[in-house]
Write an enzyme that holds these catalytic residues in place. Structure first.
Site, short mmCIF file in Angstrom:
data_model
loop_
_atom_site.label_atom_id
_atom_site.label_comp_id
_atom_site.label_asym_id
_atom_site.label_seq_id
_atom_site.Cartn_x
_atom_site.Cartn_y
_atom_site.Cartn_z
N GLY A 284 0.77 -1.07 0.09
CA GLY A 284 0.03 -0.09 0.10
C GLY A 284 0.93 1.20 0.04
O GLY A 284 1.81 1.22 0.11
N SER A 285 0.19 2.43 -0.28
CA SER A 285 -0.98 2.50 -0.19
C SER A 285 -1.79 2.22 -1.78
O SER A 285 -2.85 1.73 -1.87
CB SER A 285 -1.51 4.21 0.13
OG SER A 285 -0.75 4.92 -1.26
#
Lengths: 486, 480
Positions: free
Chosen positions: A153-154
């Site tokens: 992530g993000s």
């Protein structure tokens, strides 16, 4: 023909030779998406109809003999924090569940202008806060190499989409490694340009001073083509740099002889998994064989980077997210008075991690804590920048693992925000310094991808392309395919 | 003598005269339909980033220089974070840590005494939007309308030191401030259109002490007179509270113009704005050369102009002060003087007739139709004796309303002065015949009786007779 494992420049050639039309290619991608999406869950919004209409328009332009960009007709995707005119842009947050921007992010507009076909908006950690895409306000995305593992992530959705053949390339955003860490986890190339090189207009930013739009691609040539489109000054973004943009294809040089590559000892410490470290050393050996000079370099302040990053990014986030108050756009929870409306809207609209960071940032900026936390973090940031400046006096680029470990399981770190945060410990320093940084795949460990990180001087993206291209030409470890594409 | 003294500081918000907003290209025109002059940037829509309007920096620099400030060569913007529906981004972009201008002053005169009011800082900031509540206030209203046309209007906030001691000083300071900003060409400085707004911080303390008392902040004052009255009221109120053994509460108070009192608006809990640097805008870097260029382009400011009127044209200091209190008046004066080089006469007419009519009709000079050339022609007519001073005032009023040439007015209305002895002889004879008592009085030595007779002639000619000619003819006829 397996169209969705080919790189952009191959697809562009095929379309140029009329072996496939953009509409056929787009249909192929959309059909593939409908086959694999229930396993991957890379998209929060699909734009099938618009995509096909655009593809047909590109085909018409090609039929008329117009000169087209290499990106014309290529299916692409974008993280859901990059504004797209007329297409929902939610930041994977409930608070923006219905937000349809009346404008394109400059970068998205440039790709559109080049004829790229947006097939959808990708899942991410809510407001780009997280390291696993488990913090999405909608659902978690899976890693194409292991559906039980996180994609990072993000920008996990965008990375997974490119890895799983759901888009030929994708736009993402990187404020602490939001492109590079998921790229490493999903076995694709992730690139964060120098801060200010690509316009930030239209990026729903949570950290203004660290965040930068960048890309996920399958090879270095694609990367050069896309950087050619997205870099360059934008009058609408005051932080946009006024520097000339070279033709990045000229940096695709298969030669690293004499190139000085620094290996910061701090990135090879005890927190890196031995098997990841071993893989990175393999890459170092390879580069040395090819004539590069690799040496250790000390970056003594790097160890404080995550703490400084957490303070600065949370402080900026607490301010940047204040506009989501239910007044003008997005979610509004009706209430008897305006203050209660603010509170209820934000209470319901934001997820746990976002609230945590807003509170942390508010605390760090509040009277009495400002000097102790925020100002101190800015000082650390300066020291980290100086570490980079010193290292670049001697070295052309720096090489490190992208992440200390291979992808973890979904749920494994969900209850431990600090452990989650530290999975980006190696990517955050480049954001504090504003330098360009890239993750490129380098083989698998127990079936999961390992990422190499390369960092260079401000606006010296060329060196990263050169090192990446040379590795790509010299080893097959940079081309990884998940099982579902084999 | 009061045992207390007031300590007053003013915060003045001035809208800079730009065509477009501070961080976007939206128009700044006043009075348009709500929410018609907005874009993603000034609405703070997600992802929109603004770019600083260069004109704002130039005007703010001009303003700073006109207020005798130092100008920072390296300054930046900060964010002031707070929640309010009129604040699109949830923060206001302002200059908290490094204002573009600082350490300035203005000299004021109150009742002939000169005094220096120091200016702490003048910083650039954006205006938020405007709220219209369905009820009395945001908390008591069922709903409120927000107009973001104002959002992103470029402002400078000018903060004075607490050097002001009375409502009269506050008013004098504001008048001086307004004149300086107007002369420097940075703002329309119209309080009624909101391009100049003033808040007053007021506290009182026993005479002879130096620590500051608890202050209140007064808002909603929409004229300079209101500022003066509000401060005078608030000072008395605070003294009364202290005399009664009470404590002044730190709060924001609103000025109620109709009742002539200040009323509590809200308690101020020292808001923590959590200010920090605005990273989406690069710092403002100015060179000394550029600042000097700006300084050189600023026209003569009120104090210098006032001195010039006294020294070059021999105008009394009081007249010069009135004339230079607004740029429009000063320009009017200079232009009229060029065509009618009698400074005192021109000044008398401006201070007398012109200001009287403007005040009576609550107008700005620009709204009347009188021109400096018109006034000069009128004064020529009086000087030549074509009309009397008295008729001149009538003509002036017509010029003020209709903007016609004075000679034309005189001709159309038959207002020329009658100096022709033949024309006057018959009227004088009639007046003598009708007023035997006054004639007898005069002839018996009461020389002042001639005044009544002159008056009668003037009346009979509706003021057109030349009083000098009438006077000498009367004396002759009555046997001198």
């Amino acid at each position: 023909m397996q169209l969705n494992t080919l790189s952009v420049h191959h697809l562009s050639e095929l379309m140029g030779k009329k072996e496939v039309s953009s509409e056929e290619l787009t249909r192929f991608y959309l059909e593939h998406i409908s086959r694999v999406e229930d396993k991957i869950k890379a998209f929060v919004t699909l734009t099938k109809e618009e995509a096909l209409a655009r593809a047909r328009a590109v085909d018409e332009r090609r039929a008329r003999g117009e000169e087209l960009s290499p990106l014309a007709g290529i299916p692409t995707a974008a993280g859901d924090n990059i504004c797209t005119r007329g297409v929902k842009t939610t930041c994977a947050s409930q608070i923006l569940y219905n937000f349809i921007p009346p404008y394109d992010a400059t970068v998205a507009g440039r790709l559109k202008g080049a004829g790229a076909i947006l097939v959808g908006k990708c899942n991410m950690d809510e407001f780009a806060m997280g390291s696993s895409t488990e913090n999405s306000g909608y659902f978690a995305t899976s890693n194409p190499f292991d559906f039980d593992a996180v994609p990072g992530g993000s920008g996990g959705g965008a990375a997974a989409a490119v890895a799983a053949g759901e888009a030929a390339f994708a736009l993402g955003t990187d404020a602490g490694g939001g492109i590079r860490q998921p790229a490493a986890f999903c076995g694709v190339i992730g690139f964060k340009p120098t801060y200010g090189y690509a316009s930030r207009f239209g990026l729903i930013s949570h950290v203004s001073s660290l965040g930068q739009i960048g890309v996920f691609t399958r090879d270095m040539t694609d990367l050069a083509l896309i950087l050619n489109e997205i870099c360059g000054h934008d009058d609408k973004d005051a932080t946009s740099a006024s520097v000339d943009v070279p033709d990045f294809r000229k940096s695709l040089v298969n030669d690293v002889k004499g190139l000085r590559i620094g290996l910061p000892g701090e990135y090879f410490g005890t927190d890196v998994s031995p098997r990841v470290a071993a893989k990175v050393r393999e890459a170092i050996v390879k580069l040395e064989e090819l004539g590069a000079v690799c040496e250790e370099v000390a970056m003594p302040h790097i160890e404080y980077a995550p703490a400084a990053h957490y303070i600065i990014s949370s402080a900026e986030a607490s301010s940047n997210l204040a506009r989501f108050d239910g007044i003008r756009h997005g979610l509004r929870v009706e209430a008897e008075d305006v203050l209660t409306m603010f509170k209820k809207t934000r209470g319901q609209g934001f997820g746990e991690e976002v609230k945590r960071r807003i509170m942390l940032g508010t605390f760090a900026l509040s009277a009495g804590n400002y000097e102790a936390y925020y100002v101190k973090a800015l000082k650390v940031r300066t020291l980290v920048k100086q570490d980079f400046d010193r290292a670049f006096e001697k070295f052309d680029c720096l090489l490190t693992p992208t992440s200390p470990a291979t992808p973890f399981k979904i749920g494994e770190k969900a209850g431990d925000p600090v452990a989650m945060y530290l999975s980006k410990v190696y990517t955050m320093p480049a954001n504090l310094a504003g330098v360009p940084a890239m993750s490129l795949p380098f083989g698998l460990v127990e079936g999961l991808p390992v990422g190499l990180q390369l960092m260079a001087r401000h606006f010296d993206e060329g060196t990263l392309l050169r090192v990446g291209y040379t590795l790509e030409q010299s080893t097959d470890q940079t081309r990884l395919k998940p099982g579902l594409l084999l | 003598m009061s045992r207390y003294e007031a300590v007053i500081g003013l915060e003045v918000h001035v809208e800079l005269k730009t065509d477009t907003k501070i961080f976007c290209g939206c128009s700044t025109e006043f009075g348009k339909e709500p929410n018609t002059q907005v874009c993603p940037v000034c609405l703070g829509l997600p992802g929109s980033t603004g770019v600083l309007n260069k004109k704002v920096v130039e005007l703010a620099t001009r303003a700073g220089l006109a207020l005798n400030c130092e100008i920072g060569t390296y300054t930046w913007f900060d964010r002031k974070n707070y929640y309010y529906p009129d604040l699109p981004k949830g923060y206001q972009i302002s200059q908290v840590f490094r204002p573009i201008a600082y350490n300035g002053y203005l000299d004021i005169d109150v009742d002939g005494e000169k005094k220096r009011i120091n200016i702490t800082r003048a910083h650039i900031e954006e205006d938020p939007g405007k709220l219209v509540h369905s009820g009395g206030s945001i908390t008591s209203s069922r709903y409120s309308y927000v107009d973001y046309n104002r959002s992103g209007m470029p402002l400078i906030e000018i903060v004075s030191e607490p050097d002001i001691r009375s409502g009269a000083e506050a008013k004098a300071y504001l008048e001086k401030l307004k004149a300086h900003l107007e002369y420097a060409g940075v703002s329309d400085v119209k309080m009624e259109q909101g391009s100049l707004r003033c808040d007053a911080n007021v506290s009182v303390r026993p005479v002879g002490t130096t620590t500051l008392g608890t202050k209140t902040e007064i808002k909603n004052m929409n004229s300079f007179r209101a500022v003066q009255r509000a401060i005078e009221y608030e000072v008395e109120r605070q003294i009364d509270v202290l005399e009664d053994g009470g404590k002044v509460v730190q709060e924001t108070r609103g000025w109620d113009e109709n009742k002539g009192i200040t009323v509590s608006m809200r308690n101020k809990e020292n808001p923590d704005y959590r200010c920090f640097i605005e990273h989406e805008l690069p710092p403002i870097e100015l060179t000394e050369e550029w600042i000097e260029e700006v300084r050189a382009s600023i026209p003569e400011l009120p104090d210098a102009r006032r001195r010039r009127l006294v020294e070059e044209h021999g105008l009394p200091d009081y007249d010069a002060g009135v004339i230079t209190s607004s740029l429009a008046l000063a320009e009017f004066f200079d232009a009229a003087l060029k065509e009618f080089p009698d400074a005192k006469t021109v000044s008398n007419w401006i201070m007398g007739e012109l200001l009287r009519l403007l005040n009576a009709r609550n107008m700005e000079l620009g709204e009347s139709r009188i021109t400096p050339g018109g006034l000069a022609s009128l004064l020529q007519l009086i000087k030549k004796g074509t009309i009397s001073n008295k008729i001149g005032k009538e003509v002036f009023e017509v010029m003020f309303e209709e903007g016609k040439d004075p000679e034309q007015i005189v001709k159309e209305r038959g207002l020329s002065q009658i100096s022709d002895q033949g024309q006057l002889a018959q009227i004088i004879d009639e007046v003598i015949a009708k007023n035997p008592k006054s004639v007898a009085d005069y002839q018996s030595g009461k020389k002042q009786a001639i005044g009544f007779l002159v008056g009668q002639v003037m009346k009979a000619t509706r003021g057109q007779a030349n009083p000098g000619v009438v006077n000498s003819m009367l004396r002759e006829k009555l046997g001198e």
